[in-house]
Design an enzyme around this catalytic site. Structure first.
Site, PDB file in Angstrom:
ATOM      1  N   SER A 128      -9.285  -1.469  -8.937  1.00  0.00           N
ATOM      2  CA  SER A 128      -9.278  -2.257  -7.700  1.00  0.00           C
ATOM      3  C   SER A 128     -10.269  -3.398  -7.896  1.00  0.00           C
ATOM      4  CB  SER A 128      -9.635  -1.372  -6.506  1.00  0.00           C
ATOM      5  OG  SER A 128      -9.582  -2.109  -5.310  1.00  0.00           O
ATOM      6  N   LYS A 167      -5.778  -5.762  -3.699  1.00  0.00           N
ATOM      7  CA  LYS A 167      -6.787  -4.809  -4.163  1.00  0.00           C
ATOM      8  C   LYS A 167      -7.248  -3.878  -3.042  1.00  0.00           C
ATOM      9  CE  LYS A 167      -6.739  -5.844  -8.445  1.00  0.00           C
ATOM     10  NZ  LYS A 167      -6.174  -4.871  -9.401  1.00  0.00           N
ATOM     11  N   SER A 222      -3.281  -4.827 -23.465  1.00  0.00           N
ATOM     12  CA  SER A 222      -3.394  -5.762 -24.589  1.00  0.00           C
ATOM     13  C   SER A 222      -4.637  -6.649 -24.529  1.00  0.00           C
ATOM     14  CB  SER A 222      -2.145  -6.652 -24.658  1.00  0.00           C
ATOM     15  OG  SER A 222      -2.029  -7.451 -23.494  1.00  0.00           O
ATOM     16  N   TYR A 278      -5.061 -11.964  -3.560  1.00  0.00           N
ATOM     17  CA  TYR A 278      -5.643 -11.015  -4.518  1.00  0.00           C
ATOM     18  C   TYR A 278      -6.437  -9.942  -3.790  1.00  0.00           C
ATOM     19  CZ  TYR A 278      -8.539  -9.164  -8.281  1.00  0.00           C
ATOM     20  OH  TYR A 278      -9.186  -8.320  -9.164  1.00  0.00           O
ATOM     21  N   SER A 279      -7.284 -10.357  -2.855  1.00  0.00           N
ATOM     22  CA  SER A 279      -8.098  -9.399  -2.105  1.00  0.00           C
ATOM     23  C   SER A 279      -7.220  -8.418  -1.337  1.00  0.00           C
ATOM     24  CB  SER A 279      -9.030 -10.140  -1.137  1.00  0.00           C
ATOM     25  OG  SER A 279     -10.007 -10.883  -1.836  1.00  0.00           O
ATOM     26  N   ALA A 280      -6.125  -8.919  -0.765  1.00  0.00           N
ATOM     27  CA  ALA A 280      -5.222  -8.062   0.006  1.00  0.00           C
ATOM     28  C   ALA A 280      -4.589  -6.997  -0.884  1.00  0.00           C
ATOM     29  CB  ALA A 280      -4.142  -8.903   0.676  1.00  0.00           C
ATOM     30  N   ASN A 284     -16.582 -10.688 -17.879  1.00  0.00           N
ATOM     31  CA  ASN A 284     -16.171 -11.781 -18.754  1.00  0.00           C
ATOM     32  C   ASN A 284     -14.939 -11.341 -19.543  1.00  0.00           C
ATOM     33  OD1 ASN A 284     -15.962 -14.034 -20.340  1.00  0.00           O
ATOM     34  ND2 ASN A 284     -17.816 -13.673 -21.509  1.00  0.00           N
ATOM     35  N   THR A 285     -13.759 -11.613 -18.995  1.00  0.00           N
ATOM     36  CA  THR A 285     -12.501 -11.246 -19.642  1.00  0.00           C
ATOM     37  C   THR A 285     -11.527 -12.420 -19.547  1.00  0.00           C
ATOM     38  OG1 THR A 285     -11.404 -10.396 -17.656  1.00  0.00           O
ATOM     39  CG2 THR A 285     -12.840  -8.867 -18.853  1.00  0.00           C
ATOM     40  N   ASP A 301       7.075  -4.953 -18.704  1.00  0.00           N
ATOM     41  CA  ASP A 301       6.510  -5.396 -17.430  1.00  0.00           C
ATOM     42  C   ASP A 301       6.427  -4.175 -16.521  1.00  0.00           C
ATOM     43  OD1 ASP A 301       6.125  -6.456 -14.810  1.00  0.00           O
ATOM     44  OD2 ASP A 301       6.976  -8.369 -15.452  1.00  0.00           O
ATOM     45  N   GLY A 319      -1.486  -2.827 -18.867  1.00  0.00           N
ATOM     46  CA  GLY A 319      -2.303  -4.018 -19.137  1.00  0.00           C
ATOM     47  C   GLY A 319      -3.242  -3.768 -20.299  1.00  0.00           C
TER      48      GLY A 319
END
Length: 260
Positions: free
Chosen positions: A126, A144, A11, A140-142, A174-175, A48, A9
């Site tokens: 995480s 992480k 880029s 998402y939480s699961a 902020n991304t 990927d 990841g």
């Protein structure tokens, strides 16, 4: 510090910030990104992370060229939001594959190279959401939470080979992660609470700090002989982690319900 580091990841966001920061500290960085990216100061492979066969080739190519690999930063990932009844099943498969399964598979692939290099680090991004799971971000939480548990479990296996694992738990940043989040919503069942909660999360993220704060923490982890298993990044993230340790789960869940 002349370390050979691979960042997934790479880029954008945390990945790109970390690549540039570590290069400035003397590291040799190789990036991997699902999206084609042309970097001026490091090689960034287009791949990927779910493509295990190609990732194995990339690791081998880097090892042959450099003669060693010192660190893998598992950073690639994305978020989905929405009421769980509305989340598209294909999105569930996608987020588990990218955020969790790929982390496990890439660890399996990189460990032999770290052993050959005399040891190294595996750093995983995480989230505080993994220990303080948020409504409407259950998937998402699961993933992480899974990342951190896997990291902790693996640490005992690889420690005899001088390989250390660390999970990084950033707070709001902020991304581009915010705008890239997939929001699943069934228009036939309007859920105003979900909309308000997601908007509040997005607002907090856009007011968050720069990803460089995570890059600095990753650099410190690389320098330490025995880095911690978990590092929370940012005042709010550290505060949330402390509160979770001190207060009962029932109280923490009540606070989260008030917020979201």
């Amino acid at each position: 510090m002349n370390k050979v580091v691979i960042i997934t990841g790479a880029s954008s966001g945390i990945g790109l910030a970390t690549a540039n920061y570590l290069i400035g500290k003397g590291c040799t960085v190789y990036g991997v990104s699902k999206h084609e990216y042309s970097a001026e100061n490091f090689i960034c492979y287009t791949c990927d992370v779910n493509n295990s066969a190609r990732m194995a080739e990339i690791f081998e190519e880097i090892f042959v060229k450099e003669g060693r690999i010192d660190c893998l930063v598992n950073n690639a990932g994305f978020g989905i939001a929405g009421a769980i009844e509305d989340v598209k099943l294909e999105n569930v498969d996608a987020i588990v594959a990218t955020n969790l399964s790929a982390v496990i598979k890439l660890s399996s692939l990189i460990i032999p190279y770290l052993k050959k290099s005399g040891g190294g680090k595996i750093v995983r991004i995480s989230s505080v959401g993994g220990i303080a799971p948020l409504p409407y971000q259950a998937c998402y939480s699961a993933t992480k939470a899974g990342v951190e548990i896997f990291s902790r479990a693996l640490s005992g296996e690889v420690r005899p080979y001088n390989i250390k694992t660390t999970a990084i738990l950033p707070g709001d940043l902020n991304t581009g992660f915010t705008s890239a989040r997939v929001v699943d919503e069934n228009k036939a069942s309007v859920n105003e609470r979900m909309r308000k909660s997601v908007k509040k999360m997005e607002k907090s993220e856009r007011k968050g700090g720069s990803p460089i704060v995570v890059s600095k923490v990753i650099y410190k982890v690389l320098k330490k002989k025995n880095p911690p298993l978990r590092v929370s990044v940012g005042f709010i993230a550290k505060l949330e982690t402390l509160l979770i340790r001190i207060f009962p789960t029932k109280f923490v869940r009540w606070v989260i319900r008030l917020l979201y």
